[in-house]
Design an enzyme around this catalytic site. Structure first.
Site, PDB file in Angstrom:
ATOM      1  N   GLN A   1      31.526   1.658   9.336  1.00  0.00           N
ATOM      2  CA  GLN A   1      32.921   1.850   9.756  1.00  0.00           C
ATOM      3  C   GLN A   1      32.993   1.896  11.281  1.00  0.00           C
ATOM      4  OE1 GLN A   1      35.015   4.916   6.930  1.00  0.00           O
ATOM      5  NE2 GLN A   1      32.828   5.470   7.053  1.00  0.00           N
TER       6      GLN A   1
ATOM      7  N   HIS B   1      35.361  -2.256  10.095  1.00  0.00           N
ATOM      8  CA  HIS B   1      36.506  -1.888  10.948  1.00  0.00           C
ATOM      9  C   HIS B   1      36.495  -2.642  12.268  1.00  0.00           C
ATOM     10  CE1 HIS B   1      37.089   2.201   8.711  1.00  0.00           C
ATOM     11  NE2 HIS B   1      37.480   1.163   8.012  1.00  0.00           N
TER      12      HIS B   1
ATOM     13  N   LEU C   1      26.186  15.834   8.301  1.00  0.00           N
ATOM     14  CA  LEU C   1      25.945  17.143   8.932  1.00  0.00           C
ATOM     15  C   LEU C   1      26.369  18.263   7.996  1.00  0.00           C
ATOM     16  CD1 LEU C   1      24.996  18.454  11.588  1.00  0.00           C
ATOM     17  CD2 LEU C   1      27.391  18.504  12.323  1.00  0.00           C
TER      18      LEU C   1
HETATM   19  N1  APR Z   1      24.827  13.912  12.036  1.00  0.00           N
HETATM   20  C1  APR Z   1      25.375  13.612  10.816  1.00  0.00           C
HETATM   21  N2  APR Z   1      26.695  13.717  10.539  1.00  0.00           N
HETATM   22  C2  APR Z   1      27.493  14.141  11.534  1.00  0.00           C
HETATM   23  C3  APR Z   1      27.009  14.473  12.825  1.00  0.00           C
HETATM   24  C4  APR Z   1      25.615  14.339  13.053  1.00  0.00           C
HETATM   25  N3  APR Z   1      25.052  14.630  14.232  1.00  0.00           N
HETATM   26  N4  APR Z   1      28.058  14.881  13.593  1.00  0.00           N
HETATM   27  C5  APR Z   1      29.155  14.791  12.814  1.00  0.00           C
HETATM   28  N5  APR Z   1      28.823  14.354  11.584  1.00  0.00           N
HETATM   29  C6  APR Z   1      29.698  14.122  10.424  1.00  0.00           C
HETATM   30  C7  APR Z   1      30.897  15.039  10.367  1.00  0.00           C
HETATM   31  O1  APR Z   1      30.570  16.228   9.658  1.00  0.00           O
HETATM   32  C8  APR Z   1      31.904  14.180   9.586  1.00  0.00           C
HETATM   33  O2  APR Z   1      31.767  14.385   8.195  1.00  0.00           O
HETATM   34  O3  APR Z   1      30.224  12.815  10.560  1.00  0.00           O
HETATM   35  C9  APR Z   1      31.505  12.747   9.920  1.00  0.00           C
HETATM   36  C10 APR Z   1      32.467  12.049  10.859  1.00  0.00           C
HETATM   37  O4  APR Z   1      33.695  11.932  10.189  1.00  0.00           O
HETATM   38  P1  APR Z   1      34.921  11.226  10.950  1.00  0.00           P
HETATM   39  O5  APR Z   1      35.042  11.798  12.312  1.00  0.00           O
HETATM   40  O6  APR Z   1      36.089  11.285  10.024  1.00  0.00           O
HETATM   41  O7  APR Z   1      34.450   9.719  11.146  1.00  0.00           O
HETATM   42  P2  APR Z   1      34.437   8.581  10.035  1.00  0.00           P
HETATM   43  O8  APR Z   1      34.171   9.151   8.682  1.00  0.00           O
HETATM   44  O9  APR Z   1      33.520   7.517  10.523  1.00  0.00           O
HETATM   45  O10 APR Z   1      35.959   8.041  10.086  1.00  0.00           O
HETATM   46  C11 APR Z   1      36.275   6.946   9.268  1.00  0.00           C
HETATM   47  O11 APR Z   1      38.466   6.811  10.278  1.00  0.00           O
HETATM   48  O12 APR Z   1      39.772   6.988  12.134  1.00  0.00           O
HETATM   49  C12 APR Z   1      39.148   6.089  11.283  1.00  0.00           C
HETATM   50  O13 APR Z   1      38.520   3.935  11.887  1.00  0.00           O
HETATM   51  C13 APR Z   1      38.145   5.268  12.026  1.00  0.00           C
HETATM   52  O14 APR Z   1      36.094   4.341  11.150  1.00  0.00           O
HETATM   53  C14 APR Z   1      36.833   5.539  11.304  1.00  0.00           C
HETATM   54  C15 APR Z   1      37.293   6.084   9.968  1.00  0.00           C
END
Ligand code: APR
Length: 240
Positions: free
Chosen positions: A95, A113, A207
């Site tokens: 993503q 994306h 995480l």
């Molecule tokens: N290691 C593993 N996981 C982690 C870490 C880490 N160091 N830091 C944060 N996380 C986890 C968080 O706990 C969370 O569950 O990564 C996840 C990030 O979630 P989001 O911020 O929602 O990102 P994502 O899931 O990629 O979002 C999906 O939403 O806004 C749109 O297009 C955007 O591609 C994105 C989509």
């Protein structure tokens, strides 16, 4: 974890895998959507309303990605190692719009994306590499017309890319792994259900428990740079 060594492995990644490389996630407390409204910068309506605001948002993120301090971390490297050492096919469906999987050596990477280091011309649909700021006065190198270049990024309300390839890969895989995603945005958040429906084992590496954690057969929680290499080692050793 024992799986057929010739099985295809599909790995979905999200912003969490790039967090330890210095790139912000979206929904963590210090995430991108805590600082800027996604309606303003990640929707076609926002772009129509204020294109300069949207271009500046992605120009800032593109410059950030091109900062020499931003490099792939051990999790990206582990997935590239899995791709090169696993006997069966490995497909990373990300993503993320960064290029850290590729810079870590990943080759089979689908950006559902889009990609921050590419532009798209709304006039002729040409997608081109882009490492510079975009603005309304730039002309498309393909059609020569100005004012039509946008980031090659999929906004909310737009169709993600490569969906046919992704669903075909999910249907025929032997393991589905989700890394660093909150499981809140569809269709990516629904991939685990596709895998389960096909009787495929599912693992979440994150995480903390994601919104979809209960849908996974197995969950390993911790920083991606620690848990992903350990998981890949287990897969490769366990299936020798
Ligand atoms: N290691 C593993 N996981 C982690 C870490 C880490 N160091 N830091 C944060 N996380 C986890 C968080 O706990 C969370 O569950 O990564 C996840 C990030 O979630 P989001 O911020 O929602 O990102 P994502 O899931 O990629 O979002 C999906 O939403 O806004 C749109 O297009 C955007 O591609 C994105 C989509």
């Amino acid at each position: 974890m024992q799986i057929d060594p010739n099985a295809r492995i599909v790995v979905l990644t999200g912003a969490g895998i790039s967090k330890e490389s210095g790139l912000d996630t979206f929904r963590d407390a210090d995430g991108i959507w805590a600082k800027v409204s996604l309606e303003d910068v990640a929707t076609p309506e926002g772009f129509a309303r204020d294109p300069a605001l949207v271009q500046d948002f992605y120009n800032d993120r593109r410059r950030g990605l091109l900062d020499p301090a931003v490099r792939p971390n051990a999790a990206h490297a582990a997935l590239a190692r899995l791709e090169h050492e696993w006997p069966g096919e490995v497909l990373v469906v990300t993503q993320n719009i960064d290029d850290l999987h590729e810079r870590a050596g990943g080759r089979a990477v689908l950006h559902m994306h889009g990609e921050l280091l590419k532009s798209r011309c709304v006039r002729c649909d040409t997608v081109a590499h882009c490492r510079q700021d975009l603005s309304a006065d730039l002309s498309c190198a393909a059609c020569g017309r100005p004012g039509g270049l946008r980031p090659h990024v999929v906004w909310f309300g737009e169709m993600p890319l490569e969906m046919e390839r992704i669903f075909a890969a999910l249907a025929g895989c032997g393991l589905f792994v989700s890394v660093g995603t909150s499981g809140t945005v569809y269709p990516a958040a629904g991939f685990v259900m596709e895998a389960r429906g096909a009787g495929v084992p599912t693992v979440e590496l994150n995480l903390e428990p994601s919104d979809g954690a209960s849908l996974f057969d197995r969950a390993i929680h911790g920083p991606a740079s620690e848990i992903v290499p350990a998981f890949v080692d287990d897969l490769l050793v366990g299936n020798r």
